[in-house]
Enzyme design. Sequence first.
Site, PDB file in Angstrom:
ATOM      1  N   GLU A  91     -13.716  17.441   5.171  1.00 56.22           N
ATOM      2  CA  GLU A  91     -14.359  16.274   5.795  1.00 56.22           C
ATOM      3  C   GLU A  91     -14.557  16.579   7.269  1.00 56.22           C
ATOM      4  O   GLU A  91     -14.118  17.630   7.765  1.00 56.22           O
ATOM      5  CB  GLU A  91     -13.488  15.022   5.610  1.00 56.22           C
ATOM      6  CG  GLU A  91     -13.483  14.517   4.176  1.00 56.22           C
ATOM      7  CD  GLU A  91     -12.580  13.324   3.951  1.00 56.22           C
ATOM      8  OE1 GLU A  91     -13.100  12.275   3.582  1.00 56.22           O
ATOM      9  OE2 GLU A  91     -11.366  13.428   4.139  1.00 56.22           O
ATOM     10  N   ARG A  95     -15.816  11.551  13.525  1.00 62.03           N
ATOM     11  CA  ARG A  95     -16.448  10.292  13.138  1.00 62.03           C
ATOM     12  C   ARG A  95     -17.032   9.473  14.278  1.00 62.03           C
ATOM     13  O   ARG A  95     -18.063   8.836  14.127  1.00 62.03           O
ATOM     14  CB  ARG A  95     -15.379   9.426  12.488  1.00 62.03           C
ATOM     15  CG  ARG A  95     -15.618   9.257  11.062  1.00 62.03           C
ATOM     16  CD  ARG A  95     -14.507   8.517  10.441  1.00 62.03           C
ATOM     17  NE  ARG A  95     -14.189   9.227   9.217  1.00 62.03           N
ATOM     18  CZ  ARG A  95     -13.240   8.891   8.394  1.00 62.03           C
ATOM     19  NH1 ARG A  95     -12.483   7.861   8.662  1.00 62.03           N
ATOM     20  NH2 ARG A  95     -13.051   9.572   7.303  1.00 62.03           N
ATOM     21  N   ARG A 153      -9.044   8.705  14.675  1.00 61.65           N
ATOM     22  CA  ARG A 153      -8.314   9.350  13.576  1.00 61.65           C
ATOM     23  C   ARG A 153      -9.140  10.430  12.896  1.00 61.65           C
ATOM     24  O   ARG A 153     -10.311  10.229  12.594  1.00 61.65           O
ATOM     25  CB  ARG A 153      -7.921   8.299  12.545  1.00 61.65           C
ATOM     26  CG  ARG A 153      -7.316   8.887  11.287  1.00 61.65           C
ATOM     27  CD  ARG A 153      -6.805   7.810  10.372  1.00 61.65           C
ATOM     28  NE  ARG A 153      -7.860   7.023   9.785  1.00 61.65           N
ATOM     29  CZ  ARG A 153      -8.480   7.329   8.645  1.00 61.65           C
ATOM     30  NH1 ARG A 153      -8.181   8.439   7.991  1.00 61.65           N
ATOM     31  NH2 ARG A 153      -9.409   6.521   8.170  1.00 61.65           N
ATOM     32  N   HIS A 202     -13.802   0.427   9.972  1.00 66.17           N
ATOM     33  CA  HIS A 202     -13.118   1.153   8.898  1.00 66.17           C
ATOM     34  C   HIS A 202     -11.613   1.235   9.104  1.00 66.17           C
ATOM     35  O   HIS A 202     -10.849   1.021   8.169  1.00 66.17           O
ATOM     36  CB  HIS A 202     -13.709   2.564   8.855  1.00 66.17           C
ATOM     37  CG  HIS A 202     -13.106   3.461   7.827  1.00 66.17           C
ATOM     38  ND1 HIS A 202     -13.197   3.207   6.474  1.00 66.17           N
ATOM     39  CD2 HIS A 202     -12.414   4.625   7.932  1.00 66.17           C
ATOM     40  CE1 HIS A 202     -12.604   4.172   5.795  1.00 66.17           C
ATOM     41  NE2 HIS A 202     -12.098   5.042   6.658  1.00 66.17           N
ATOM     42  N   HIS A 205     -16.670   3.754  10.383  1.00 64.04           N
ATOM     43  CA  HIS A 205     -17.041   4.851   9.473  1.00 64.04           C
ATOM     44  C   HIS A 205     -18.557   4.987   9.524  1.00 64.04           C
ATOM     45  O   HIS A 205     -19.277   3.994   9.441  1.00 64.04           O
ATOM     46  CB  HIS A 205     -16.577   4.538   8.044  1.00 64.04           C
ATOM     47  CG  HIS A 205     -16.574   5.739   7.162  1.00 64.04           C
ATOM     48  ND1 HIS A 205     -17.733   6.353   6.749  1.00 64.04           N
ATOM     49  CD2 HIS A 205     -15.562   6.459   6.627  1.00 64.04           C
ATOM     50  CE1 HIS A 205     -17.421   7.399   5.988  1.00 64.04           C
ATOM     51  NE2 HIS A 205     -16.106   7.485   5.900  1.00 64.04           N
ATOM     52  N   GLY A 248       0.837  -1.205   0.000  1.00 64.28           N
ATOM     53  CA  GLY A 248       0.000   0.000   0.000  1.00 64.28           C
ATOM     54  C   GLY A 248       0.867   1.248   0.000  1.00 64.28           C
ATOM     55  O   GLY A 248       2.078   1.188  -0.264  1.00 64.28           O
ATOM     56  N   THR A 254      -5.303   1.075   0.517  1.00 61.47           N
ATOM     57  CA  THR A 254      -4.942   2.335  -0.151  1.00 61.47           C
ATOM     58  C   THR A 254      -5.772   2.537  -1.410  1.00 61.47           C
ATOM     59  O   THR A 254      -6.328   3.618  -1.654  1.00 61.47           O
ATOM     60  CB  THR A 254      -3.431   2.308  -0.514  1.00 61.47           C
ATOM     61  OG1 THR A 254      -2.686   2.163   0.695  1.00 61.47           O
ATOM     62  CG2 THR A 254      -3.022   3.571  -1.249  1.00 61.47           C
ATOM     63  N   GLN A 308     -11.198   6.975  -0.754  1.00 62.76           N
ATOM     64  CA  GLN A 308     -12.033   7.831  -1.605  1.00 62.76           C
ATOM     65  C   GLN A 308     -11.756   9.300  -1.339  1.00 62.76           C
ATOM     66  O   GLN A 308     -11.372  10.067  -2.220  1.00 62.76           O
ATOM     67  CB  GLN A 308     -13.510   7.535  -1.340  1.00 62.76           C
ATOM     68  CG  GLN A 308     -13.960   6.159  -1.754  1.00 62.76           C
ATOM     69  CD  GLN A 308     -15.453   5.939  -1.502  1.00 62.76           C
ATOM     70  OE1 GLN A 308     -16.137   6.761  -0.911  1.00 62.76           O
ATOM     71  NE2 GLN A 308     -15.953   4.808  -1.957  1.00 62.76           N
ATOM     72  N   GLY A 309     -11.978   9.716  -0.064  1.00 65.63           N
ATOM     73  CA  GLY A 309     -12.010  11.144   0.295  1.00 65.63           C
ATOM     74  C   GLY A 309     -10.776  11.907  -0.121  1.00 65.63           C
ATOM     75  O   GLY A 309     -10.840  12.895  -0.850  1.00 65.63           O
TER      76      GLY A 309
END
Length: 532
Positions: free
Chosen positions: A113, A284, A380, A345, A238, A13, A42, A46-47
Amino acid sequence: MKITSDFLVIGSGIAGLSFALKVADNKTVSIITKREIQETSTRYAQGGIATVFSNEDSFESHSKDTMVAGAQLSNREIVDMVVAAGPKAVQDLINFGTDFTRNSSGEYDLTREGGHSFRRILHAADLTGDEIERALVAAVQNHPNITVYEHHCAIDLITEAKTLQRRLPENRCLGAYALDIKNDEVLSFGAQITVLATGGAGKVYQYTCNPDIASGDGVAIAYRAGAAIANMEFMQFHPTTLFHPHAKSFLISEAVRGEGAILKRADGTAFMDKYHKLKDLAPRDIVARAIDNEMKTNGDDCVYLDITHKGEKYIKDRFPHIHKTLLEYGIDMGKQPIPVVPAAHYLCGGIKVDSHGQTEIKNLFAIGEVSCTGLHGANRLASNSLLEGAVFGDRAAQLALKNVADTMPTFPVIKPWDHGNATNSDEEVVVNHNWDEIRLFMWNYVGIVRTDKRLSRALRRINMIQEEITDYYWDFYITSDLLELRNLATVAELIIRCALERKESRGLHYNLDYPETDDIHWKKDTVLRKTF
Ligand code: FAD
Ligand code: SIN
């Protein structure tokens, strides 16, 4: 068979490939990876990747947001270091060929985000990880000093103590044993420096947006070798994965909320204002718990994410991959709200390392999601993971290059893998059954909301399953499924033990028996080591 190189990197990754590219110019590198090279978490990101790229933003602000999301358990020195190293690490990705999305003025488009005070996330539409992985894989494949071994699954580290069969004041890593899956053969990979970059452990839970490779192998391998493992109770859920009978927990990026989507109940009412002043852009852990609470209170199977007010053209341009994938499931996100549920997640804990990714075992580094660097604390911040992988790939490489000798030193003789009295198994149902059972009770007993009773019940179950796996492991020839099951069980045990140890609620660890945060006793890491 024995293969030797200066560096052995386990995992392909962002962390493993960044490291490999930065040490390879004058040294030899072997990369082993258990599926095809690009099959990593990896690739599914998306974000985007968070870093300070705008003049309005500041390192101070990015550090502060990271500390707040981490419920003040992050290590401030590490946070400041990673944040400050971010722009260069992202520039290195660009230099390796990553093409991030630009706006109409030709500048990098920055998205937002949850938990971020500014727009600071570079992205490649909604397929950021795919683009980063594409660029890094191409660079690795063009490098003459890097050899990639696909479909090779690392089994265990080869350490000096294990090879000499005695305790040593300081243990040293000499490489790793790996199963060549296609040829059913165990190989010994010897190296001056070994790097675990094996990613996360989402597969330990029944519902996860992680790919199948995320079975926590690196954490289990390092634990068995005696390295310290920290903060495993902080598994991030998530808030928004697709709720659909045929979708395997497809992620709906947080960037969708970053660009204005609103979480709603089935009756169309928004609810996040009840839980946090940042509403849908709260950290989150808070959003995932709010959704869990809404579903339990209202008896609903899911909640809904509504971005229809942004208009179809905008949605298709900004989120082409999510839009197209949802259409395949009969959902048009331009016209209707998306049914969503939380899913496992990201593993915030992992192998405890210093500020260069060094573990407690000499010549063994751990980088990326498998490690616990102090950046994420108890939760995180969105898009800080790719950043951590790139920054620690670089820092570990700089130190490893200093530590590596000019010529290959003499190793103690590495013992070939011993199959003992193993035979072929005709009981593979045992592997499948245990795999399913672990994932189900982890979801039910060690999920978003925990209690001591549920955790103790989970511990009893995992102890029994582990006994069964140990018998099975030594009786039958190993397969990659059995290796993953053994690792999954170890990781489940470590999560449960860390969760039982922490007598408070903080960030991602929420225990109804201790609902408050206790800074006096618990503003510290939970650390586990195997006793020999
Ligand atoms: P990975 O990319 O997971 O790579 C691990 C590698 O190790 C793989 O090659 C695997 O095959 C190999 N491996 C594992 N075990 C073994 C073994 N025993 N032997 C040999 N090889 C092994 N983070 C962000 O910052 N921004 C985002 O937008 C974002 N979106 C995400 C979306 C999804 C759907 C997911 C799942 C994660 C997302 N994340 C995001 C998290 C982020 O993608 C990961 O944390 C990060 O990519 C991990 O990188 P890594 O190099 O540590 O591990
Ligand atoms: C997402 O796109 O929502 C994932 C971002 C992350 O995990 O950092």
